[in-house]
Design an enzyme around this catalytic site. Structure first.
Site, short mmCIF file in Angstrom:
data_model
loop_
_atom_site.label_atom_id
_atom_site.label_comp_id
_atom_site.label_asym_id
_atom_site.label_seq_id
_atom_site.Cartn_x
_atom_site.Cartn_y
_atom_site.Cartn_z
N ARG A 1 2.07 -48.76 3.97
CA ARG A 1 2.55 -49.35 2.72
C ARG A 1 1.34 -49.78 1.90
NH1 ARG A 1 6.58 -47.10 3.36
NH2 ARG A 1 8.71 -47.87 3.43
N GLU B 1 3.32 -48.37 -6.76
CA GLU B 1 3.73 -46.97 -6.94
C GLU B 1 4.73 -46.83 -8.08
OE1 GLU B 1 5.05 -45.38 -3.18
OE2 GLU B 1 3.26 -46.10 -2.17
N HIS C 1 2.77 -40.34 -1.57
CA HIS C 1 3.76 -40.89 -0.62
C HIS C 1 4.61 -39.77 0.01
CE1 HIS C 1 6.08 -44.81 0.45
NE2 HIS C 1 6.22 -43.90 1.41
C1 DGY Z 1 9.41 -44.65 5.12
O1 DGY Z 1 10.20 -44.03 5.82
O2 DGY Z 1 9.33 -45.87 5.15
C2 DGY Z 1 8.54 -43.85 4.22
O3 DGY Z 1 7.47 -44.57 3.74
C3 DGY Z 1 9.36 -43.28 3.09
O4 DGY Z 1 9.59 -44.26 2.17
#
Ligand code: DGY
Length: 314
Positions: free
Chosen positions: A233, A262, A280
């Site tokens: 993240r 983002e 991402h």
């Molecule tokens: C998740 O599965 O958390 C990925 O980052 C997709 O958002």
């Protein structure tokens, strides 16, 4: 009474949406702009939410009393106000496990791409500027034999460790949960991991405690020239401090799949040659995203049918 309504926010793969369509009145809605999404939620029984959608009081109010379940399309659930879900007696679910391999593989991809200067080389060739092999051109670092620090040793962090075994690396890890582990990697304190690792890869969940876990102080503790990878993240890293560390050469390179705000990526980060920047796509294989879609659908179906969902959060 008509079929229960389900709103799927964003372009979730058909493998899951089709399962929902067999049973319910399904609407696929754009996740942006948010106002337009919220307007479509009144009277729904379920919402499927990509992790870019904040599930908060405002969204839950827009859905109203008919809402039973919020099914996150993703394993991370920092976008969901779980307390608000609990207070309202709702269910929330996520899509763990089915994306472990894909996300771990992308973290390793970023390690290699950042270390071996893949984006810089690609840009040179693509720009028609390559003048032939030069013995001193794009000298990078090797992953083979390096020390890799894995911050967050849950399902994805552990998968990264397993993938790296063929590279003969030494693996250090930190893990907030203190869960049992008896493999070859070594559990150490974060400061030790930062000081010893040639590569640091982040797989901790985003919580108030892990926000800016990698700040200016942590970056200064890293081995000079080390490579930072973040496929977890964005807010795990203080972006301004990262830019400074990359500019000064304190950090060798960074491979990033996620960002603090983002989809905005600071121009200073985009201008740096020693970064590899992806949009991402950690779980973005056909197989993983299809499996996530099916699992999100199975969660919705279970809750609407009065059963326990396969992967509940609340
Ligand atoms: C998740 O599965 O958390 C990925 O980052 C997709 O958002």
């Amino acid at each position: 009474m008509g079929k229960p309504r389900v709103v799927v926010a964003g372009r979730v793969p058909a493998a899951g949406v089709d399962l929902l369509r067999e049973r319910y009145a399904v609407e696929v809605a754009d996740q942006r702009p948010r106002e337009a999404l919220l307007e479509r939620l009144a009277g729904v029984a379920a919402i499927v939410t990509p992790t870019a959608v904040a599930v908060d009081e405002e969204l839950l109010d827009s859905a109203g009393d008919s809402l039973k379940v919020v099914a996150n399309f993703g394993v991370g659930y920092d976008n969901i106000d779980l307390e608000a879900i609990r207070r309202r007696g709702l269910r929330a679910t996520n899509t763990p496990d089915v994306l472990n391999g894909a996300t771990a593989e992308l973290a390793v991809t970023l390690m290699l791409a950042a270390a071996r200067r893949v984006a810089e080389g690609d840009a040179l060739v693509r720009g028609g500027e390559w003048r032939g092999l030069q013995p001193d051109q794009f000298l990078g670092r090797g992953l083979i034999g390096a020390t890799v620090g894995i911050v967050g040793f849950g399902r994805i962090g552990r998968r990264v460790e397993r993938l790296l075994r063929g590279f003969d690396v030494r693996v250090l890890f930190t893990d907030g949960s203190e869960s049992a582990y008896d493999g070859p990697a070594e559990r150490v304190a974060l400061t030790e991991l930062l000081a010893q690792s040639d590569f640091v890869t982040l797989h901790a969940p985003l919580t108030p405690e892990t926000t800016h876990l990698i700040d200016a102080v942590a970056l200064a503790q890293m081995k000079p020239g080390a490579i930072l990878v973040n496929a977890g993240r964005g807010p795990l890293v203080d972006t301004d401090a990262l830019i400074e560390a990359l500019r000064s050469g304190r950090l060798g390179a960074a491979g990033l799949d996620v960002y603090e705000d983002e989809p905005d990526v600071p121009v200073q980060l985009r201008e740096l040659p020693n970064t590899v920047l992806l949009p991402h796509i950690g779980s973005a294989t056909d197989a993983a995203r299809g499996a996530m879609a099916k699992l999100a659908a199975a969660n919705v179906i279970a809750v609407i049918e009065g059963l326990e969902p396969p992967s509940p959060l609340v």
